[in-house]
Design a protein around this motif. Structure first.
Motif, PDB file in Angstrom:
ATOM      1  N   LYS A 272      24.901  64.321  10.231  1.00  0.00           N
ATOM      2  CA  LYS A 272      24.134  63.822  11.364  1.00  0.00           C
ATOM      3  C   LYS A 272      23.209  64.921  11.865  1.00  0.00           C
ATOM      4  O   LYS A 272      23.554  66.111  11.814  1.00  0.00           O
ATOM      5  CB  LYS A 272      25.056  63.385  12.515  1.00  0.00           C
ATOM      6  CG  LYS A 272      25.978  62.231  12.194  1.00  0.00           C
ATOM      7  CD  LYS A 272      26.831  61.898  13.407  1.00  0.00           C
ATOM      8  CE  LYS A 272      27.781  60.739  13.132  1.00  0.00           C
ATOM      9  NZ  LYS A 272      28.638  60.438  14.317  1.00  0.00           N
ATOM     10  N   SER A 273      22.053  64.539  12.374  1.00  0.00           N
ATOM     11  CA  SER A 273      21.165  65.518  13.002  1.00  0.00           C
ATOM     12  C   SER A 273      21.771  65.972  14.326  1.00  0.00           C
ATOM     13  O   SER A 273      22.653  65.337  14.881  1.00  0.00           O
ATOM     14  CB  SER A 273      19.784  64.897  13.241  1.00  0.00           C
ATOM     15  OG  SER A 273      19.160  64.553  12.020  1.00  0.00           O
ATOM     16  N   GLY A 274      21.278  67.105  14.845  1.00  0.00           N
ATOM     17  CA  GLY A 274      21.754  67.598  16.128  1.00  0.00           C
ATOM     18  C   GLY A 274      22.558  68.875  16.067  1.00  0.00           C
ATOM     19  O   GLY A 274      22.900  69.443  17.098  1.00  0.00           O
ATOM     20  N   SER A 275      22.911  69.341  14.857  1.00  0.00           N
ATOM     21  CA  SER A 275      23.619  70.605  14.677  1.00  0.00           C
ATOM     22  C   SER A 275      24.883  70.676  15.534  1.00  0.00           C
ATOM     23  O   SER A 275      25.714  69.771  15.486  1.00  0.00           O
ATOM     24  CB  SER A 275      22.678  71.777  14.973  1.00  0.00           C
ATOM     25  OG  SER A 275      23.239  73.004  14.560  1.00  0.00           O
ATOM     26  N   ASP A 276      25.018  71.734  16.356  1.00  0.00           N
ATOM     27  CA  ASP A 276      26.239  71.964  17.133  1.00  0.00           C
ATOM     28  C   ASP A 276      26.639  70.742  17.943  1.00  0.00           C
ATOM     29  O   ASP A 276      27.832  70.455  18.099  1.00  0.00           O
ATOM     30  CB  ASP A 276      26.039  73.145  18.090  1.00  0.00           C
ATOM     31  CG  ASP A 276      25.679  74.425  17.380  1.00  0.00           C
ATOM     32  OD1 ASP A 276      26.483  75.364  17.392  1.00  0.00           O
ATOM     33  OD2 ASP A 276      24.577  74.485  16.813  1.00  0.00           O
ATOM     34  N   TYR A 277      25.656  70.032  18.476  1.00  0.00           N
ATOM     35  CA  TYR A 277      25.944  68.870  19.315  1.00  0.00           C
ATOM     36  C   TYR A 277      26.788  67.850  18.561  1.00  0.00           C
ATOM     37  O   TYR A 277      27.819  67.388  19.065  1.00  0.00           O
ATOM     38  CB  TYR A 277      24.643  68.233  19.791  1.00  0.00           C
ATOM     39  CG  TYR A 277      24.844  66.960  20.572  1.00  0.00           C
ATOM     40  CD1 TYR A 277      25.132  66.999  21.942  1.00  0.00           C
ATOM     41  CD2 TYR A 277      24.772  65.718  19.951  1.00  0.00           C
ATOM     42  CE1 TYR A 277      25.340  65.837  22.659  1.00  0.00           C
ATOM     43  CE2 TYR A 277      24.980  64.556  20.657  1.00  0.00           C
ATOM     44  CZ  TYR A 277      25.262  64.616  22.012  1.00  0.00           C
ATOM     45  OH  TYR A 277      25.457  63.462  22.713  1.00  0.00           O
ATOM     46  N   SER A 278      26.375  67.488  17.354  1.00  0.00           N
ATOM     47  CA  SER A 278      27.099  66.490  16.570  1.00  0.00           C
ATOM     48  C   SER A 278      28.487  66.994  16.171  1.00  0.00           C
ATOM     49  O   SER A 278      29.463  66.232  16.162  1.00  0.00           O
ATOM     50  CB  SER A 278      26.302  66.116  15.320  1.00  0.00           C
ATOM     51  OG  SER A 278      25.073  65.512  15.664  1.00  0.00           O
TER      52      SER A 278
END
Length: 443
Positions: free
Chosen positions: A91-97
């Protein structure tokens, strides 16, 4: 005509356009563009700013060079851990995901609340690049390759090396000072996890994500160490510490009458890094809004260009606000403190999911010792400067991060109805003005 009716008419008229083009534009970044993206964002303004602060906090030339090399190793370790996370959670978003999967909504919300940008481009470049990313989805991949070539030429131009002597003669430093030196060095290396912000837009991410970082980051590390050696072969430690712009002082001594070429290379380097930052940071706002952690309008996409227009505009506006104070060292220290705090949490989530989410497929997997080592380093980078010099600013930064919970509880957890009613007409108006709609799956 009622605004909502007008919006529905627009949505119906453009639905077929979205369906025809969405799949073709979803995965458009290949391996070469991915490599250029990592190198392009890492080689920005940091290498022309950070050497002074790294030398100041490390105390001598030798420790300074060791810190630059260690920052490269740390970036590689971090990127390998993030590569496993990116291929495991595509998923996109790096740390957030990853924080959403590992620790749930509140921790992920604090990350999106805290992280508003990852570099400090000029206000002019922010405006130009935000518009370019809004106007053309392929702009990044088309522009970044020639800009990356120019950056490589700049690094080659600043590449004269000679033997160095007595490089460890200097003042003694504390553990906290070393931590601050790492803050400045790692600021220049910042960008090693940028591909994880756009995983959904990569071609074959299971292969290209780890391969791109394995190729790009060691090249940047070698480049940075060689550039710093070049600085120290031309400038004394005192000259480097007195210089407001290290690269310019270097150019004056090496290139003499054509020293004006150095600022031009710096301009290209900063512009290319800003290009990547605008491209990725807007995706963070887009992904967190899609999960309900920011206002709904930020998750909408342009019906004509299939870019997250509201998120890009929002990111550009916040970035300009951040550069108004002009105190770059304070901003670097704050962003580094927050970055390595959340990097530690993300690494911890990787370790936790090794035991709690065994069912997830892991096309790329690192030995468990790597994330454990990275977690310990993150703890040092967060705690050492505070223990050595308990400045009140660290408390302010921690309060700012935790203050996000004051917004999370009523607006995300409880989902207060009056806030939605208040935003509904604003969302509808912005939809019409920006010609954006919610992302839809074509059935």
């Amino acid at each position: 005509m009622d605004l909502m009716v007008f919006y529905r008419m627009i949505s119906l008229n453009i639905r077929l356009v979205c369906c025809d083009n969405q799949q073709d534009n979803r995965s458009r970044i290949g391996l070469l563009s991915a490599i250029c993206m990592v190198m392009g964002n890492m080689i920005g303004s940091g290498i022309f700013i950070s050497p002074k602060m790294v030398l100041l906090h490390s105390g001598a030339v030798g420790p300074s060079l060791l810190i630059w090399a260690a920052c490269g190793v740390l970036s590689i370790l971090g990127a390998l851990c993030y590569a496993e996370l990116g291929t495991m959670i595509p998923k996109s978003g790096s740390d957030y995901s990853y924080l959403m999967e590992g620790f749930g909504s509140p921790v992920a919300y604090l990350y999106s609340w805290t992280t508003v940008m990852v570099s400090l481009p000029s206000s002019f470049s922010i405006l130009v690049l935000s518009f370019a990313e809004y106007a053309s989805a392929p702009f990044f991949s088309e522009c970044n390759i020639p800009v990356m070539v120019t950056k490589s030429l700049a690094a080659a131009a600043i590449g004269k090396t000679e033997n160095l002597y007595n490089v460890f003669d200097g003042k003694s430093v504390s553990a906290g000072g070393i931590g601050l030196a790492f803050y400045s060095g790692l600021w220049a290396y910042d960008g090693w996890c940028q591909l994880n912000f756009i995983t959904e837009e990569l071609k074959n991410p299971s292969r290209n994500l780890p391969l791109a970082i394995i190729i790009a980051i060691p090249l940047v590390a070698v480049c940075y160490v060689m550039i710093n050696i070049s600085y120290f072969t031309v400038l004394t430690s005192n000259e480097l510490l007195r210089s407001p712009a290290v690269a310019v002082a270097f150019g004056d001594k090496v290139f003499h009458s054509v020293s004006w070429i150095v600022p031009i290379f710096v301009l290209f380097s900063t512009f290319g890094s800003a290009n990547v930052s605008c491209f990725t940071a807007g995706r963070l706002a887009y992904v967190s809004s899609r999960e309900g952690h920011m206002v709904e309008i930020l998750s909408y996409i342009s019906v004509r260009r299939l870019t997250p227009t509201p998120a890009l505009i929002f990111n550009g506006f916040l970035a300009i606000l951040y550069i108004i104070p002009g105190d770059i060292n304070t901003l670097v220290n704050y962003l580094s403190f927050a970055q390595w705090l959340f990097c530690g949490l993300t690494t911890l989530s990787l370790i936790v999911m090794r035991f709690t989410r065994k069912e997830l497929k892991r096309p790329f997997k690192v030995p468990i010792v790597i994330p454990v080592l990275l977690l310990l380093i993150c703890c040092y980078l967060v705690l050492a400067p505070i223990i050595d010099n308990p400045d009140i600013k660290f408390l302010y930064w921690a309060i700012y991060i935790l203050s996000g919970l004051l917004l999370y509880y009523p607006f995300v957890h409880l989902k207060v109805k009056w806030a939605r009613r208040l935003m509904r007409p604003i969302t509808t108006l912005l939809q019409i003005l920006l010609e954006v709609v919610p992302p839809e799956k074509c059935g």
